[in-house]
Design a protein around this motif. Structure first.
Motif, mmCIF file in Angstrom:
data_model
loop_
_atom_site.group_PDB
_atom_site.id
_atom_site.type_symbol
_atom_site.label_atom_id
_atom_site.label_comp_id
_atom_site.label_asym_id
_atom_site.label_seq_id
_atom_site.Cartn_x
_atom_site.Cartn_y
_atom_site.Cartn_z
ATOM 1 N N GLN A 58 -22.442 -31.350 47.167
ATOM 2 C CA GLN A 58 -21.338 -31.227 46.599
ATOM 3 C C GLN A 58 -21.527 -33.064 45.259
ATOM 4 O OE1 GLN A 58 -18.724 -29.760 45.722
ATOM 5 N NE2 GLN A 58 -18.925 -31.417 44.218
ATOM 6 N N LYS A 59 -22.692 -33.517 46.486
ATOM 7 C CA LYS A 59 -22.606 -34.993 46.048
ATOM 8 C C LYS A 59 -23.761 -35.055 44.687
ATOM 9 C CE LYS A 59 -24.952 -39.244 47.403
ATOM 10 N NZ LYS A 59 -25.770 -39.843 48.230
ATOM 11 N N GLY A 60 -24.352 -34.416 44.734
ATOM 12 C CA GLY A 60 -25.142 -33.887 43.440
ATOM 13 C C GLY A 60 -24.714 -33.560 42.134
ATOM 14 N N ILE A 61 -24.037 -32.931 42.496
ATOM 15 C CA ILE A 61 -22.874 -32.210 41.745
ATOM 16 C C ILE A 61 -21.483 -33.209 41.061
ATOM 17 C CG2 ILE A 61 -20.994 -30.825 41.108
ATOM 18 C CD1 ILE A 61 -22.428 -28.443 43.227
ATOM 19 N N ASP A 62 -21.888 -33.619 41.871
ATOM 20 C CA ASP A 62 -20.554 -35.262 41.095
ATOM 21 C C ASP A 62 -21.336 -36.428 40.352
ATOM 22 O OD1 ASP A 62 -18.123 -33.675 42.418
ATOM 23 O OD2 ASP A 62 -18.285 -34.974 44.141
ATOM 24 N N TYR A 63 -22.248 -36.484 40.925
ATOM 25 C CA TYR A 63 -23.586 -36.811 40.407
ATOM 26 C C TYR A 63 -23.904 -36.805 38.697
ATOM 27 C CZ TYR A 63 -27.028 -40.721 39.698
ATOM 28 O OH TYR A 63 -28.164 -41.618 39.622
ATOM 29 N N ILE A 64 -24.504 -35.323 38.770
ATOM 30 C CA ILE A 64 -24.692 -34.914 37.518
ATOM 31 C C ILE A 64 -23.516 -34.872 36.934
ATOM 32 C CG2 ILE A 64 -26.267 -32.669 36.497
ATOM 33 C CD1 ILE A 64 -27.643 -31.998 39.437
#
Length: 388
Positions: free
Chosen positions: A339-345
């Protein structure tokens, strides 16, 4: 819904199913057994939408019923004089119900789990592909999936390991991964913002020493972040194959990245991405049917389609995040926070800082002259197998 209510609902459903299946075991006919026709019609796809949903709701309750099943299936039946016969019946019954459980839905559960596993390997293991060797459904709601782990070196895929995964309903055990000796776990990328380091340039000398007639796998790091289309165009006239793209996800806070997240050159297509072209059906054993389908995937430009590739990558991350309990066990990255990676991208876009490529060793060596390549890390090397 409390546990007593779940027990009652589950047992009510199972009693109906048991009555039908035990009637088969004793070769008896139960005239008013509604479940017999329901199961037959369900497996043949003849139920209405509401009726099919009703059956699947009962199957879904098994997912909520995990703890109860763990208890019930381990009950010691020592006082039962027909224990052996009973256990045979119980195994036969649960085997059929297990098959129905894993084959329900469209796509069915095992197809979804296979997609989750293959996609997890594809985004967390650079240049590694999980080729599912097969799935076996056991009794008592268990299933096993096996497959080979492969990587592309030159024009050939080589076996680099194997993996077995056990399921109990929707619970997954920790995969048994066996890596072969040729698997190199010391490969890494260099982050664009980090300073240059000898570790990222020494492998150019390794390439110089490799003789003609060899092909290699190489991790190359870039001098800055690039758009997908931009970096693909840079390889349009290179005599190498693009394999995997390392994407900035916000986790990369060190100079060297040995647990990258990214996507393969060939997109990870899911069931709803495919277009059905042909379909054939024929009757199987019992009430089953055998369905043969041909599907086609979207067209992708060899050195373009950046928008489509990016959307496919983000869609895959969202899909894996939905099944994070499976993803977290299959991935070799500890504490994977998708989820952190998705938000960042979603905030920063898909930015590429490195790639895995493969091809003739001397063709890869030519990339040393490119100013946009910061460094290289050489992986597996094989004898010549290159198809131009």
């Amino acid at each position: 819904m409390n546990k007593n209510t779940l027990n009652h609902i589950y047992q009510s459903f199972m009693v109906d199913v048991y009555r039908y299946l035990l009637s088969l075991y004793h070769n008896e006919y139960i005239a008013e057994d509604i479940m017999q026709e329901k199961l037959k019609d369900y497996t043949e796809g003849n139920l209405s939408g509401d009726e099919k949903k009703s059956i699947e709701i009962e199957l879904e309750k098994l997912e909520d019923y995990q703890e109860f099943l763990d208890e019930q299936l381990n009950i010691d039946d020592k006082n039962n004089s027909n224990k052996t016969c009973f256990n045979h019946k119980k195994a036969a019954i649960s085997g059929i119900i297990t098959s129905i459980f894993y084959s329900s839905r469209d796509p069915n559960r095992m197809e979804i789990y296979r997609d989750v596993i293959q996609s997890t390997i594809a985004i967390t293991e650079p240049n590694v592909r999980f080729g599912s060797g097969g799935t076996s459904v056991g009794s008592f709601f268990t299933a096993t999936m096996t497959g080979e782990l492969k990587k592309l070196v030159g024009s050939d895929e080589i076996r680099t390991g194997e993996m077995d995964i056990n399921f109990f309903l929707v619970k997954i055990g920790y995969p048994e991964k066996k890596w072969f000796q040729n698997q190199n776990h010391s490969l890494f990328f260099s982050y664009p913002k980090s300073s240059k380091n000898d570790a990222m340039v020494k492998d150019w000398k390794k390439l110089e020493k490799l003789r003609e007639g060899t092909v290699a796998e190489a991790y190359i790091s870039f001098d800055k972040f690039y758009e997908t289309d931009e970096i693909l165009k840079k390889f349009e006239h290179k005599q190498v194959t693009s394999v995997w793209f390392a994407v900035d996800t916000g986790f990369e806070n060190t100079d060297f990245i040995d647990e990258p997240i990214g996507f393969p050159y060939i997109p990870i297509w899911h069931s709803d991405d495919m277009t059905l072209t042909t379909k054939r059906e024929k009757k199987g054993i019992l009430f089953s049917k055998i369905v043969s389908e041909s599907k086609s995937s979207p067209n992708v430009d060899s050195y373009g389609s950046g928008k489509l590739r990016n959307e496919n990558f983000i869609k895959t991350l969202d899909f894996l995040n939905e099944y994070n309990k499976i993803t977290s066990k299959v991935s070799s990255i500890p504490k994977l926070d998708l989820q952190k990676g998705i938000d960042y991208i979603n905030s920063n876009g898909v930015k590429i800082y490195g790639m895995v490529i493969t091809g003739p060793s001397k063709e890869i060596l030519k990339l040393k002259q490119e100013q946009w390549i910061k460094g290289i890390n050489v992986g597996d090397v094989q004898l010549w197998n290159w198809e131009e």
